[in-house]
Design a protein around this motif. Structure first.
Motif, PDB file in Angstrom:
ATOM      1  N   PHE A  14      16.650  -5.311  -7.414  1.00 45.57           N
ATOM      2  CA  PHE A  14      16.023  -5.366  -8.739  1.00 45.57           C
ATOM      3  C   PHE A  14      16.568  -6.515  -9.584  1.00 45.57           C
ATOM      4  O   PHE A  14      15.807  -7.343 -10.078  1.00 45.57           O
ATOM      5  N   PHE A  15      17.892  -6.578  -9.748  1.00 45.58           N
ATOM      6  CA  PHE A  15      18.472  -7.552 -10.669  1.00 45.58           C
ATOM      7  C   PHE A  15      18.656  -8.942 -10.072  1.00 45.58           C
ATOM      8  O   PHE A  15      18.456  -9.933 -10.757  1.00 45.58           O
ATOM      9  N   HIS A  16      19.070  -9.032  -8.814  1.00 43.47           N
ATOM     10  CA  HIS A  16      19.325 -10.353  -8.236  1.00 43.47           C
ATOM     11  C   HIS A  16      18.080 -10.954  -7.581  1.00 43.47           C
ATOM     12  O   HIS A  16      17.796 -12.128  -7.754  1.00 43.47           O
ATOM     13  N   GLN A  17      17.346 -10.134  -6.837  1.00 41.30           N
ATOM     14  CA  GLN A  17      16.130 -10.632  -6.203  1.00 41.30           C
ATOM     15  C   GLN A  17      14.933 -10.543  -7.144  1.00 41.30           C
ATOM     16  O   GLN A  17      13.868 -11.072  -6.847  1.00 41.30           O
ATOM     17  N   ARG A  18      15.125  -9.824  -8.249  1.00 38.54           N
ATOM     18  CA  ARG A  18      14.069  -9.646  -9.270  1.00 38.54           C
ATOM     19  C   ARG A  18      12.777  -9.099  -8.674  1.00 38.54           C
ATOM     20  O   ARG A  18      11.684  -9.557  -8.957  1.00 38.54           O
ATOM     21  N   ASP A  19      12.974  -8.096  -7.845  1.00 42.81           N
ATOM     22  CA  ASP A  19      11.870  -7.459  -7.139  1.00 42.81           C
ATOM     23  C   ASP A  19      11.450  -6.205  -7.905  1.00 42.81           C
ATOM     24  O   ASP A  19      12.124  -5.177  -7.841  1.00 42.81           O
ATOM     25  N   ASN A  20      10.339  -6.295  -8.640  1.00 40.95           N
ATOM     26  CA  ASN A  20       9.826  -5.153  -9.413  1.00 40.95           C
ATOM     27  C   ASN A  20       9.511  -3.947  -8.540  1.00 40.95           C
ATOM     28  O   ASN A  20       9.575  -2.813  -8.993  1.00 40.95           O
ATOM     29  N   SER A  21       9.146  -4.182  -7.278  1.00 38.95           N
ATOM     30  CA  SER A  21       8.801  -3.060  -6.394  1.00 38.95           C
ATOM     31  C   SER A  21      10.028  -2.212  -6.059  1.00 38.95           C
ATOM     32  O   SER A  21       9.888  -1.078  -5.587  1.00 38.95           O
ATOM     33  N   ALA A  22      11.226  -2.730  -6.321  1.00 44.71           N
ATOM     34  CA  ALA A  22      12.448  -1.947  -6.104  1.00 44.71           C
ATOM     35  C   ALA A  22      12.472  -0.713  -7.007  1.00 44.71           C
ATOM     36  O   ALA A  22      13.064   0.305  -6.649  1.00 44.71           O
ATOM     37  N   GLN A  32      16.064   9.166 -16.145  1.00 43.13           N
ATOM     38  CA  GLN A  32      16.604   9.362 -17.492  1.00 43.13           C
ATOM     39  C   GLN A  32      17.643   8.290 -17.792  1.00 43.13           C
ATOM     40  O   GLN A  32      18.599   8.116 -17.034  1.00 43.13           O
ATOM     41  N   GLN A  33      17.472   7.582 -18.889  1.00 42.07           N
ATOM     42  CA  GLN A  33      18.344   6.485 -19.290  1.00 42.07           C
ATOM     43  C   GLN A  33      19.139   6.921 -20.515  1.00 42.07           C
ATOM     44  O   GLN A  33      18.560   7.372 -21.503  1.00 42.07           O
ATOM     45  N   HIS A  34      20.467   6.795 -20.446  1.00 43.90           N
ATOM     46  CA  HIS A  34      21.318   7.206 -21.564  1.00 43.90           C
ATOM     47  C   HIS A  34      21.880   6.038 -22.352  1.00 43.90           C
ATOM     48  O   HIS A  34      22.650   6.240 -23.289  1.00 43.90           O
ATOM     49  N   ASN A  35      21.513   4.807 -21.998  1.00 41.20           N
ATOM     50  CA  ASN A  35      21.870   3.642 -22.802  1.00 41.20           C
ATOM     51  C   ASN A  35      20.996   3.708 -24.058  1.00 41.20           C
ATOM     52  O   ASN A  35      19.775   3.804 -23.952  1.00 41.20           O
ATOM     53  N   PRO A  36      21.586   3.666 -25.262  1.00 41.56           N
ATOM     54  CA  PRO A  36      20.797   3.866 -26.477  1.00 41.56           C
ATOM     55  C   PRO A  36      19.767   2.778 -26.768  1.00 41.56           C
ATOM     56  O   PRO A  36      18.878   2.981 -27.594  1.00 41.56           O
ATOM     57  N   SER A  37      19.842   1.639 -26.075  1.00 37.37           N
ATOM     58  CA  SER A  37      18.878   0.571 -26.348  1.00 37.37           C
ATOM     59  C   SER A  37      17.771   0.498 -25.294  1.00 37.37           C
ATOM     60  O   SER A  37      16.940  -0.410 -25.338  1.00 37.37           O
ATOM     61  N   MET A  38      17.737   1.453 -24.368  1.00 37.84           N
ATOM     62  CA  MET A  38      16.731   1.426 -23.304  1.00 37.84           C
ATOM     63  C   MET A  38      15.956   2.736 -23.277  1.00 37.84           C
ATOM     64  O   MET A  38      16.483   3.778 -23.655  1.00 37.84           O
ATOM     65  N   ILE A  39      14.710   2.672 -22.807  1.00 39.06           N
ATOM     66  CA  ILE A  39      13.878   3.869 -22.736  1.00 39.06           C
ATOM     67  C   ILE A  39      13.913   4.465 -21.334  1.00 39.06           C
ATOM     68  O   ILE A  39      14.301   3.800 -20.374  1.00 39.06           O
ATOM     69  N   ASN A  40      13.488   5.701 -21.217  1.00 41.74           N
ATOM     70  CA  ASN A  40      13.430   6.405 -19.939  1.00 41.74           C
ATOM     71  C   ASN A  40      12.321   5.860 -19.048  1.00 41.74           C
ATOM     72  O   ASN A  40      11.378   5.223 -19.525  1.00 41.74           O
ATOM     73  N   GLY A  41      12.413   6.182 -17.772  1.00 39.33           N
ATOM     74  CA  GLY A  41      11.325   5.926 -16.839  1.00 39.33           C
ATOM     75  C   GLY A  41      11.216   4.507 -16.343  1.00 39.33           C
ATOM     76  O   GLY A  41      11.985   3.619 -16.715  1.00 39.33           O
ATOM     77  N   HIS A  42      10.226   4.309 -15.496  1.00 40.88           N
ATOM     78  CA  HIS A  42       9.994   3.014 -14.869  1.00 40.88           C
ATOM     79  C   HIS A  42       9.648   1.922 -15.883  1.00 40.88           C
ATOM     80  O   HIS A  42      10.006   0.761 -15.692  1.00 40.88           O
ATOM     81  N   GLU A  43       8.978   2.276 -16.951  1.00 41.53           N
ATOM     82  CA  GLU A  43       8.571   1.276 -17.938  1.00 41.53           C
ATOM     83  C   GLU A  43       9.779   0.572 -18.547  1.00 41.53           C
ATOM     84  O   GLU A  43       9.778  -0.641 -18.748  1.00 41.53           O
ATOM     85  N   GLY A  44      10.834   1.330 -18.832  1.00 44.30           N
ATOM     86  CA  GLY A  44      12.042   0.738 -19.380  1.00 44.30           C
ATOM     87  C   GLY A  44      12.654  -0.278 -18.437  1.00 44.30           C
ATOM     88  O   GLY A  44      13.132  -1.333 -18.865  1.00 44.30           O
ATOM     89  N   LEU A  45      12.642   0.020 -17.149  1.00 43.75           N
ATOM     90  CA  LEU A  45      13.169  -0.919 -16.152  1.00 43.75           C
ATOM     91  C   LEU A  45      12.305  -2.171 -16.071  1.00 43.75           C
ATOM     92  O   LEU A  45      12.820  -3.289 -16.003  1.00 43.75           O
ATOM     93  N   LYS A  46      11.008  -1.989 -16.095  1.00 46.29           N
ATOM     94  CA  LYS A  46      10.092  -3.139 -16.014  1.00 46.29           C
ATOM     95  C   LYS A  46      10.306  -4.080 -17.199  1.00 46.29           C
ATOM     96  O   LYS A  46      10.215  -5.296 -17.046  1.00 46.29           O
ATOM     97  N   ASN A  47      10.614  -3.521 -18.354  1.00 48.62           N
ATOM     98  CA  ASN A  47      10.851  -4.334 -19.551  1.00 48.62           C
ATOM     99  C   ASN A  47      12.084  -5.212 -19.408  1.00 48.62           C
ATOM    100  O   ASN A  47      12.145  -6.299 -19.980  1.00 48.62           O
ATOM    101  N   ILE A  48      13.078  -4.756 -18.660  1.00 46.44           N
ATOM    102  CA  ILE A  48      14.339  -5.487 -18.528  1.00 46.44           C
ATOM    103  C   ILE A  48      14.137  -6.845 -17.872  1.00 46.44           C
ATOM    104  O   ILE A  48      14.677  -7.851 -18.335  1.00 46.44           O
TER     105      ILE A  48
END
Length: 122
Positions: A14-22, A32-48
């Motif tokens: 995800f982070f090094h190869q930047r593969d969204n399909s990961a 579930q994401q507990h970092n206060p600046s990020m949202i739950n679910g796949h959408e939060g990861l896609k935003n990163i």
């Protein structure tokens, strides 16, 4: 594959190869994401990926696995303007990351610490 191997593979793809399909392969849909600046679910990861520095790197040093939990202590470049030390805590379920917590601290060079010790294990 062990939980530790799953986390390391997920973070690399995800982070090094930047593969969204990961995201689909390694994270639960209702992650579930507990970092206060990020949202739950796949959408939060896609935003990163859209805002991540092109020179981002995540280099884990200490890695602990116990049951469904994996903890990494890492040096991260590109998360902000200066390097940071991050402790990530991942809970896995059915071979995928189901939950994540983190603690982030600005990296301080060993020669600037009170002890003279580095903040990382490598």
């Amino acid at each position: 594959m062990t939980n530790k191997e799953i986390v390391l593979k997920a973070m690399d793809e995800f982070f090094h190869q930047r593969d969204n399909s990961a995201i689909e392969r390694y994270w639960q849909e209702d992650y579930q994401q507990h970092n206060p600046s990020m949202i739950n679910g796949h959408e939060g990861l896609k935003n990163i990926l859209g805002i991540l520095d092109k020179n981002f790197s995540w280099r884990p040093g200490i890695i602990v696995e116990q049951g469904d939990t994996v903890i990494t202590h890492s040096l991260v470049h590109g998360w902000g303007p200066s390097p940071v030390i991050v402790v990530d805590i991942f809970r896995l379920e059915d071979g995928k990351i189901a939950e994540h917590w983190d603690v982030v601290q600005e990296a301080v060079p060993a020669d600037k610490t009170a002890s003279g010790n580095p903040m990382t294990s490598f």
